[in-house]
Design an enzyme around this catalytic site. Structure first.
Site, PDB file in Angstrom:
ATOM      1  N   GLU A  17     -27.423  61.078  -0.287  1.00  9.92           N
ATOM      2  CA  GLU A  17     -26.346  61.389   0.660  1.00  9.92           C
ATOM      3  C   GLU A  17     -26.841  62.250   1.822  1.00  9.92           C
ATOM      4  OE1 GLU A  17     -26.279  61.700  -2.611  1.00  9.92           O
ATOM      5  OE2 GLU A  17     -24.378  61.040  -3.460  1.00  9.92           O
ATOM      6  N   LEU A  18     -27.768  63.165   1.521  1.00  9.95           N
ATOM      7  CA  LEU A  18     -28.263  64.044   2.587  1.00  9.95           C
ATOM      8  C   LEU A  18     -29.040  63.232   3.630  1.00  9.95           C
ATOM      9  CD1 LEU A  18     -28.614  66.849   3.814  1.00  9.95           C
ATOM     10  CD2 LEU A  18     -30.601  67.192   2.332  1.00  9.95           C
ATOM     11  N   ILE A 432     -57.125  47.977  10.036  1.00  9.62           N
ATOM     12  CA  ILE A 432     -57.098  48.623   8.723  1.00  9.62           C
ATOM     13  C   ILE A 432     -56.305  47.803   7.706  1.00  9.62           C
ATOM     14  CG2 ILE A 432     -56.542  50.797   7.527  1.00  9.62           C
ATOM     15  CD1 ILE A 432     -58.870  50.891   9.578  1.00  9.62           C
ATOM     16  N   SER A 434     -52.603  46.334   7.722  1.00  4.26           N
ATOM     17  CA  SER A 434     -51.251  45.840   7.984  1.00  4.26           C
ATOM     18  C   SER A 434     -51.050  45.597   9.475  1.00  4.26           C
ATOM     19  CB  SER A 434     -50.211  46.834   7.469  1.00  4.26           C
ATOM     20  OG  SER A 434     -50.384  48.082   8.076  1.00  4.26           O
ATOM     21  N   ARG A 516     -36.900  61.732   4.551  1.00  9.17           N
ATOM     22  CA  ARG A 516     -37.766  60.722   3.948  1.00  9.17           C
ATOM     23  C   ARG A 516     -37.924  60.926   2.451  1.00  9.17           C
ATOM     24  NH1 ARG A 516     -41.725  57.503   6.520  1.00  9.17           N
ATOM     25  NH2 ARG A 516     -41.213  57.443   8.732  1.00  9.17           N
ATOM     26  N   CYS A 517     -37.787  59.832   1.717  1.00  7.66           N
ATOM     27  CA  CYS A 517     -37.952  59.905   0.273  1.00  7.66           C
ATOM     28  C   CYS A 517     -38.957  58.850  -0.170  1.00  7.66           C
ATOM     29  CB  CYS A 517     -36.624  59.617  -0.421  1.00  7.66           C
ATOM     30  SG  CYS A 517     -35.350  60.786   0.016  1.00  7.66           S
ATOM     31  N   HIS A 642     -60.931  52.887   3.120  1.00  8.30           N
ATOM     32  CA  HIS A 642     -60.229  53.514   4.236  1.00  8.30           C
ATOM     33  C   HIS A 642     -59.536  54.784   3.751  1.00  8.30           C
ATOM     34  CE1 HIS A 642     -57.445  54.328   7.441  1.00  8.30           C
ATOM     35  NE2 HIS A 642     -56.441  54.214   6.595  1.00  8.30           N
ATOM     36  N   HIS A 695     -50.208  56.637  15.114  1.00  2.00           N
ATOM     37  CA  HIS A 695     -48.955  57.351  14.863  1.00  2.00           C
ATOM     38  C   HIS A 695     -48.119  57.467  16.120  1.00  2.00           C
ATOM     39  CE1 HIS A 695     -51.869  58.549  11.799  1.00  2.00           C
ATOM     40  NE2 HIS A 695     -50.837  58.423  10.995  1.00  2.00           N
TER      41      HIS A 695
HETATM   42  N1  GLN Z   1     -54.268  48.772   4.315  1.00  2.00           N
HETATM   43  C1  GLN Z   1     -53.188  49.670   4.520  1.00  2.00           C
HETATM   44  C2  GLN Z   1     -52.469  49.364   5.822  1.00  2.00           C
HETATM   45  O1  GLN Z   1     -53.092  48.986   6.732  1.00  2.00           O
HETATM   46  C3  GLN Z   1     -53.671  51.102   4.541  1.00  2.00           C
HETATM   47  C4  GLN Z   1     -52.548  52.076   4.683  1.00  2.00           C
HETATM   48  C5  GLN Z   1     -52.960  53.515   4.504  1.00  2.00           C
HETATM   49  O2  GLN Z   1     -54.108  53.842   4.589  1.00  2.00           O
HETATM   50  N2  GLN Z   1     -52.034  54.401   4.267  1.00  2.00           N
HETATM   51  O3  GLN Z   1     -51.277  49.527   5.948  1.00  2.00           O
HETATM   52 ZN    ZN Z   2     -54.582  55.007   6.659  1.00  2.00          ZN
END
Ligand code: GLN
Ligand code: ZN
Length: 755
Positions: A17-18, A432, A434, A516-517, A642, A695
């Protein structure tokens, strides 16, 4: 009489709820008043639930709209200048700006709370900083509970922990030097609480379970010598580990009570009792960090020991730490199955365990005989269940040898074989794993789950996305491609769902930060892999292109670290079982013709124990698990790993010991500076320092990429460098991804031409 006590209750709400209330407020759909009304309702519900469960010592001020460390920062008026006026009380808008940033001020930093997955907002200190009492929340919440007929024990975060976990923004400033400036504010708040009728206050000082400097020790002594004089009795709470070499210090603090974690460190009970203290001892007997039903028989034996030495008046029965770190209510889990459910306890169920233990101490075992025997049966059923113990897994695990942890040849030989097979240019470009999880991907997944999309339709949808992703990567000119991970909701859950020994809750949410959960999987039994998990997707993607496609796996340490882990065997053993499952997947990917396989271990570093003396043992088994998972392959199969960070200073030998052919790390935010650790260490294998901070939605220009690459090439020989973003791209949109990757590839191509 012994008392039942709690140290903190989850704030987010049984149905999050929060989260809902916060996100509506942030979207501008509700005002601060409406948000506060929802928060007040949640607090009331939680206080009453604790009272109804029979808890006598109920916490207040454990509630927070975002984070209790940030609340402490506001209490002390330590608002960084960039968030506007710092003299008066902190407004709701200011509070959220500190947590999340605003148009003109970047958010304060966030980092993990000790060894948990909870993130706190890091306090900032600067030279000449002044403090004032800028928020009365602890007093207000005490009164709020009192008005509902509930007398609470307010919780404050202790001054030494608050200072120790903050960051000086002025060079040379020692945060602990600010202690004399903040103690008067703590004293004020304690006096006001006493005026309102608080007889006890819980002060959390989890620094007590870490390696303390002499300065920290002195700070603790002087802080509590001062604070103990201001009204309420103080219970200093330590948790998440053993007091160990700080035990004498903790017991010598001139406070009336001490809380010790007897789940993580049951052995410390003996020492605590032997000390002959006159303090009240709060016994942390119920696990606040995990979801297993307590063995009440064993816990009771310890409580009885303590009662015999101290007298039951001087003990409290409590969770090991705040219940913030466990989900709210098991009763909501209708799909778990009766057997598994009977082994678990969430926050509500843990309160009941506390009350049962307390009654057993006060009224005798007979008074709770039924509850104790039900508990004993549940514990026994878990201990002996064939669902948990798989003799095939145990036999395989026992047969692991040193050889299984080793690649066939050393890195220089492998490099030659891989160069011949992969035929990559200098400074190869890759990503990396995704690619954007756009609205349609998430919608298709939800529709499939609801049965609105058939298996075949969903499969076709994912194939189309994968194909599209391969085409786009080819157009961009990337050298090593990925399939895009469209079929994955989460990098741990995806694997957990396909492994034996894992279970998933429906509403087992735990706060990670702010609204975030996370919903960690439950590893309840021996882990094995009934069938390949990723091979079909990787094979499909590889069939669409002549460029190599990397297989994409989550590593054993990360799967372990981001789950609720069984407590009936060492973590190292569970990790080894997961490693064997991943090893099978690696072997199958290789057999399917995949030439490069990435095993992500973003959680390797966060698994480090709180105490230095335990680091080596952890790193040993963690590195072994990675090696076990990655080493069944031929020399010409390239293993990547990674990690989403780059603080490797302390653990460089272990990073090298992973012996991955290629490692990608985050470095763009530090302007490549953190790469120095790799060059100082003479890191022998290949490395892809992230050149794009994923990010942020910003598209870096090819000139920016070129600058970062030049910097990287200045410290790492170009023939060992890869070119890639900092992390996966699933949270980004396609336009910025394509624009940025194009600039990245252009910069790599140019640099290649000059090498
Ligand atoms: N292979 C994952 C991705 O690219 C790696 C995610 C991560 O390092 N947190 O989403
Ligand atoms: Zn990463």
């Amino acid at each position: 009489m012994a008392q039942s006590a709690n140290l903190g209750f989850p704030r987010i709400g049984a149905r999050r709820e929060l989260k809902t209330a916060l996100e509506l407020h942030w979207k501008g759909q509700t005002d601060a008043g409406a948000l506060e009304a929802e928060a007040k309702a949640l607090r009331a519900r939680h206080w009453h639930a604790q009272r109804d469960a029979g808890i006598e010592v109920i916490p207040s001020n454990d509630f927070s709209l975002y984070d209790h460390v940030l609340d402490t920062t506001c209490l002390l008026g330590a608002v960084p200048r960039r968030f506007g006026p710092t003299a008066g009380p902190v407004s709701t808008a200011q509070y959220f700006a500190m947590a999340r940033g605003s148009a003109d001020a970047p958010a304060m930093e966030m980092t993990k709370w000790l060894d948990t997955n909870y993130h706190y907002i890091v306090p900032e200190f600067e030279e000449g900083q002044s403090f004032h009492l800028a928020c009365l929340k602890p007093v207000e919440h005490f009164i709020e509970a009192r008005e509902q007929g509930i007398h609470t024990r307010p919780v404050l975060l202790g001054p030494v922990t608050w200072l120790s976990f903050g960051k000086a923004k002025t060079e040379g400033l020692d945060p602990l030097s600010l202690l004399p400036a903040i103690l008067p504010i703590y004293a004020q708040i304690l006096r006001r609480l006493a005026d309102e009728g608080a007889d006890w206050v819980q002060i959390d000082e989890p620094v007590l379970v870490t390696d303390l400097s002499d300065a920290q020790r002195r700070a603790l002594t002087s802080a509590y010598t001062e604070l103990a004089q201001h009204g309420p009795k103080l219970l200093v709470a330590s948790y998440f580990g053993a007091l160990d070499d700080n035990l004498d210090l903790a017991l010598s603090l001139p406070v009336a009570g001490l809380h010790a974690d007897l789940v993580r460190a049951p052995e410390q009970l003996q020492a605590l009792l032997a000390w002959g203290t006159d303090k009240l001892l709060s016994l942390g007997l119920i696990d606040g960090r995990n979801i297993w039903k307590a063995d009440l028989g064993a816990a009771l034996a310890n409580a009885e020991k303590a009662a015999a030495v101290l007298g039951s008046n001087r003990i409290q029965i409590a969770p090991s730490c705040s219940l913030l770190h466990v989900p709210v209510d098991l009763a909501q889990e209708e799909e778990l199955g009766a057997e598994l459910k009977n082994w678990l306890a969430f926050a509500h169920q843990k309160l009941a365990e506390i009350t049962t233990l307390t009654r057993a101490i006060n009224d005798g075992k007979a008074a709770v005989a039924d509850l104790l025997s039900q508990n004993a049966k549940a514990i026994e059923s878990r201990r002996t269940s064939p669902r948990i113990h798989d003799p095939v897994v145990k036999a395989r695990e026992a047969k692991v040898t040193e050889d299984d942890l080793r690649r066939r040849s050393s890195y220089p030989h492998r490099r030659v074989a891989q160069t011949a097979r992969l035929n990559l240019p200098a400074l190869p470009t890759t990503t990396i794993g995704s690619f954007p999880q756009t609205g349609d991907v998430r919608r298709a997944r939800a529709d499939h789950r609801k049965g609105l999309l058939s298996d075949a339709e969903y499969d076709q949808f994912l194939k189309d996305r994968t194909k599209d992703c391969i085409r786009r990567q080819e157009t961009l000119g990337l050298d090593v491609l990925v399939h895009g991970e469209f079929e994955r909701n989460d990098m741990v859950e995806y694997f957990g769902e396909q492994l034996s020994g894992f279970a998933f809750t429906r509403l087992g949410w735990v706060q990670s930060y702010g609204s975030r959960c996370v919903k960690p999987p439950v590893i309840f039994g021996d882990v094995s892999r009934p069938a390949p998990m990723t091979v079909a997707w990787t094979e499909y993607a590889q069939s669409l292109t002549d460029k190599p496609v990397k297989g994409m796996l989550t590593g054993p340490v990360t799967i372990l670290q981001w789950s609720f882990v069984r407590d009936d065997q060492p973590r190292a053993q569970t990790c080894r079982q997961i490693a064997l499952a991943i090893r099978d997947e690696v072997a199958d990917l290789e057999a399917a013709g995949i030439a490069a396989i990435q095993i992500d271990e973003p959680a390797l570093r966060e698994g480090l124990p709180l105490r230095r003396k335990e680091w080596d043992a952890y790193l040993q088994w963690a590195v072994d698990a990675f090696r076990l998972s990655s080493s069944p392959v031929r020399d010409d199969t390239q293993i990547h790993t990674h990690m989403c960070y780059s603080e490797f200073n302390d653990i460089m030998p272990s990073i090298a010991a992973l012996d991955a052919d290629v490692i990608s790390i985050e470095t763009s935010r530090s302007d490549m500076e953190l790469l120095n650790v790799f060059s100082d260490f003479d890191y022998p294998n290949q490395i892809g320092p992230g050149v794009w901070d994923i990010h942020s939605p910003r598209v870096p220009s090819d000139v920016e990429f070129a600058k970062l690459l030049d910097k990287a090439a200045a410290v790492i020989p170009a023939n060992r460098l890869w070119v890639n973003p900092d992390c996966g791209l699933k949270t980004r949109g396609w336009p910025e991804v394509e624009a940025s990757l194009k600039h990245m590839v252009d910069a790599a191509t140019k640099l290649r031409a000059t090498e």
